[in-house]
Write a protein that holds these residues in place. Structure first.
Motif, PDB file in Angstrom:
ATOM      1  N   UNK A 191      18.247  23.651   6.198  1.00  0.00           N
ATOM      2  CA  UNK A 191      19.560  23.003   6.086  1.00  0.00           C
ATOM      3  C   UNK A 191      19.425  21.497   6.224  1.00  0.00           C
ATOM      4  N   UNK A 192      18.633  21.041   7.179  1.00  0.00           N
ATOM      5  CA  UNK A 192      18.474  19.607   7.413  1.00  0.00           C
ATOM      6  C   UNK A 192      17.843  18.911   6.214  1.00  0.00           C
ATOM      7  N   UNK A 221      23.172  10.284  -2.872  1.00  0.00           N
ATOM      8  CA  UNK A 221      24.352   9.408  -2.868  1.00  0.00           C
ATOM      9  C   UNK A 221      23.976   7.936  -2.742  1.00  0.00           C
ATOM     10  N   UNK A 222      22.711   7.619  -2.867  1.00  0.00           N
ATOM     11  CA  UNK A 222      22.246   6.251  -2.638  1.00  0.00           C
ATOM     12  C   UNK A 222      21.894   5.533  -3.933  1.00  0.00           C
ATOM     13  N   UNK A 223      22.122   4.228  -3.930  1.00  0.00           N
ATOM     14  CA  UNK A 223      21.651   3.385  -5.028  1.00  0.00           C
ATOM     15  C   UNK A 223      20.150   3.169  -4.845  1.00  0.00           C
ATOM     16  N   UNK A 224      19.505   2.595  -5.842  1.00  0.00           N
ATOM     17  CA  UNK A 224      18.062   2.340  -5.754  1.00  0.00           C
ATOM     18  C   UNK A 224      17.710   1.471  -4.547  1.00  0.00           C
ATOM     19  N   UNK A 225      18.547   0.443  -4.279  1.00  0.00           N
ATOM     20  CA  UNK A 225      18.254  -0.448  -3.141  1.00  0.00           C
ATOM     21  C   UNK A 225      18.378   0.287  -1.810  1.00  0.00           C
ATOM     22  N   UNK A 226      19.385   1.153  -1.687  1.00  0.00           N
ATOM     23  CA  UNK A 226      19.636   1.844  -0.421  1.00  0.00           C
ATOM     24  C   UNK A 226      18.563   2.884  -0.106  1.00  0.00           C
ATOM     25  N   UNK A 227      17.967   3.462  -1.132  1.00  0.00           N
ATOM     26  CA  UNK A 227      16.927   4.479  -0.910  1.00  0.00           C
ATOM     27  C   UNK A 227      15.763   3.893  -0.115  1.00  0.00           C
ATOM     28  N   UNK A 228      15.487   2.621  -0.315  1.00  0.00           N
ATOM     29  CA  UNK A 228      14.379   1.979   0.407  1.00  0.00           C
ATOM     30  C   UNK A 228      14.489   2.142   1.915  1.00  0.00           C
ATOM     31  N   UNK A 229      15.713   2.235   2.443  1.00  0.00           N
ATOM     32  CA  UNK A 229      15.918   2.306   3.895  1.00  0.00           C
ATOM     33  C   UNK A 229      15.694   3.693   4.464  1.00  0.00           C
ATOM     34  N   UNK A 230      15.547   4.726   3.608  1.00  0.00           N
ATOM     35  CA  UNK A 230      15.317   6.074   4.126  1.00  0.00           C
ATOM     36  C   UNK A 230      13.945   6.636   3.772  1.00  0.00           C
ATOM     37  N   UNK A 231      13.195   5.897   2.983  1.00  0.00           N
ATOM     38  CA  UNK A 231      11.858   6.381   2.632  1.00  0.00           C
ATOM     39  C   UNK A 231      11.049   6.522   3.921  1.00  0.00           C
ATOM     40  N   UNK A 232      10.493   7.699   4.087  1.00  0.00           N
ATOM     41  CA  UNK A 232       9.714   7.988   5.287  1.00  0.00           C
ATOM     42  C   UNK A 232      10.499   8.723   6.360  1.00  0.00           C
ATOM     43  N   UNK A 233      11.819   8.769   6.254  1.00  0.00           N
ATOM     44  CA  UNK A 233      12.632   9.515   7.224  1.00  0.00           C
ATOM     45  C   UNK A 233      12.410  11.003   7.000  1.00  0.00           C
ATOM     46  N   UNK A 234      12.195  11.720   8.084  1.00  0.00           N
ATOM     47  CA  UNK A 234      11.896  13.145   7.972  1.00  0.00           C
ATOM     48  C   UNK A 234      13.100  14.037   8.244  1.00  0.00           C
ATOM     49  N   UNK A 235      14.140  13.507   8.890  1.00  0.00           N
ATOM     50  CA  UNK A 235      15.335  14.298   9.181  1.00  0.00           C
ATOM     51  C   UNK A 235      16.577  13.534   8.746  1.00  0.00           C
ATOM     52  N   UNK A 276      19.144  13.011  10.595  1.00  0.00           N
ATOM     53  CA  UNK A 276      19.530  12.120  11.694  1.00  0.00           C
ATOM     54  C   UNK A 276      18.737  10.814  11.656  1.00  0.00           C
ATOM     55  N   UNK A 277      17.467  10.902  11.381  1.00  0.00           N
ATOM     56  CA  UNK A 277      16.627   9.711  11.278  1.00  0.00           C
ATOM     57  C   UNK A 277      17.129   8.788  10.169  1.00  0.00           C
ATOM     58  N   UNK A 291      20.522   3.890   8.456  1.00  0.00           N
ATOM     59  CA  UNK A 291      21.681   3.262   7.821  1.00  0.00           C
ATOM     60  C   UNK A 291      22.548   2.534   8.827  1.00  0.00           C
ATOM     61  N   UNK A 292      22.719   3.108   9.996  1.00  0.00           N
ATOM     62  CA  UNK A 292      23.537   2.452  11.010  1.00  0.00           C
ATOM     63  C   UNK A 292      22.907   1.113  11.404  1.00  0.00           C
ATOM     64  N   UNK A 293      21.592   1.102  11.535  1.00  0.00           N
ATOM     65  CA  UNK A 293      20.910  -0.142  11.877  1.00  0.00           C
ATOM     66  C   UNK A 293      21.007  -1.166  10.752  1.00  0.00           C
ATOM     67  N   UNK A 294      20.939  -0.695   9.519  1.00  0.00           N
ATOM     68  CA  UNK A 294      20.936  -1.607   8.374  1.00  0.00           C
ATOM     69  C   UNK A 294      22.327  -2.095   7.990  1.00  0.00           C
TER      70      UNK A 294
END
Length: 196
Positions: free
Chosen positions: A76-77, A87-101, A103-104, A109-112
């Motif tokens: 599910x996660x 739901x992300x644009x190309x620029x926004x995807x950069x901030x989640x690359x490497x996130x495993x969950x 929540x991570x 996104x909250x930090x950015x």
């Protein structure tokens, strides 16, 4: 946690806003509304915790057998993380690359996006207090003010209804002077929800 019977993939059609550099408040509102409506946002917020990975036998202790609850939770996660990425644009995807969950990714996104710099907050406050109606229709002008207010609120700045009313009145041209005077002379505060 009891999960909604709706398939996660079908939620993608409900999220019509793609996250870009300048629309976090709008995207966040839509994303959270959809996910909370189907009891999935707990994965992003961290309220839904991953169950133990291995079966515990009362006699032998921890085994090498993986629990069904763990497998279901991870499946599910990962599906929710995939939904978020879609739901992300190309620029926004950069901030989640490497996130495993999920929540991570959400924390990233909250930090950015949600933690806005002091400089940006000051720019928004200045714009909020100096924006002018100009040639715009009143509805468009009020919407511009609301967008600025929403960005300030997302940056954890407190903007009251009275602040919004005063900012709106201050940006009106001279032909609205009588309306401005009447509203400012009232004993009761006017709410922006009465604007129409």
């Amino acid at each position: 946690m009891a999960f909604s019977s709706i398939k996660i993939e079908s939620l993608l059609g409900m999220i019509t806003v793609k996250l870009k550099e300048d629309n976090f408040v709008k995207w966040d509102y839509q994303f959270q509304s959809v996910l909370k409506g189907y009891d999935y946002f707990d994965f992003f917020s961290g309220e839904s915790q991953c169950p133990p990975k291995f079966v515990i036998n009362t006699e032998t202790g921890v085994t090498k057998e993986i629990t069904t609850a763990y497998k279901d939770w991870v499946k599910t996660d990962v599906s929710l993380l995939s939904l978020l990425i879609a739901t992300l644009s190309d620029e926004a995807i950069d901030y989640v690359i490497g996130c495993k969950t999920s929540q991570e990714a959400w924390k990233s996104f909250q930090e950015r996006y949600a933690s806005v710099s002091v400089v940006r907050v000051n720019q928004l406050k200045t714009e909020f207090h100096t924006v002018q109606k100009g040639a715009d229709y009143v509805n468009k002008y009020l919407l511009r003010l609301k967008v600025i207010k929403d960005q300030l609120v997302a940056a954890r700045e407190r903007i009251t209804e009275n602040d919004l009313v005063i900012a709106a009145l201050s940006g009106l041209p001279l032909e609205f002077e009588m309306i401005r005077t009447v509203i400012l002379a009232r004993d009761t505060l006017m709410s922006s929800t009465n604007w129409g």
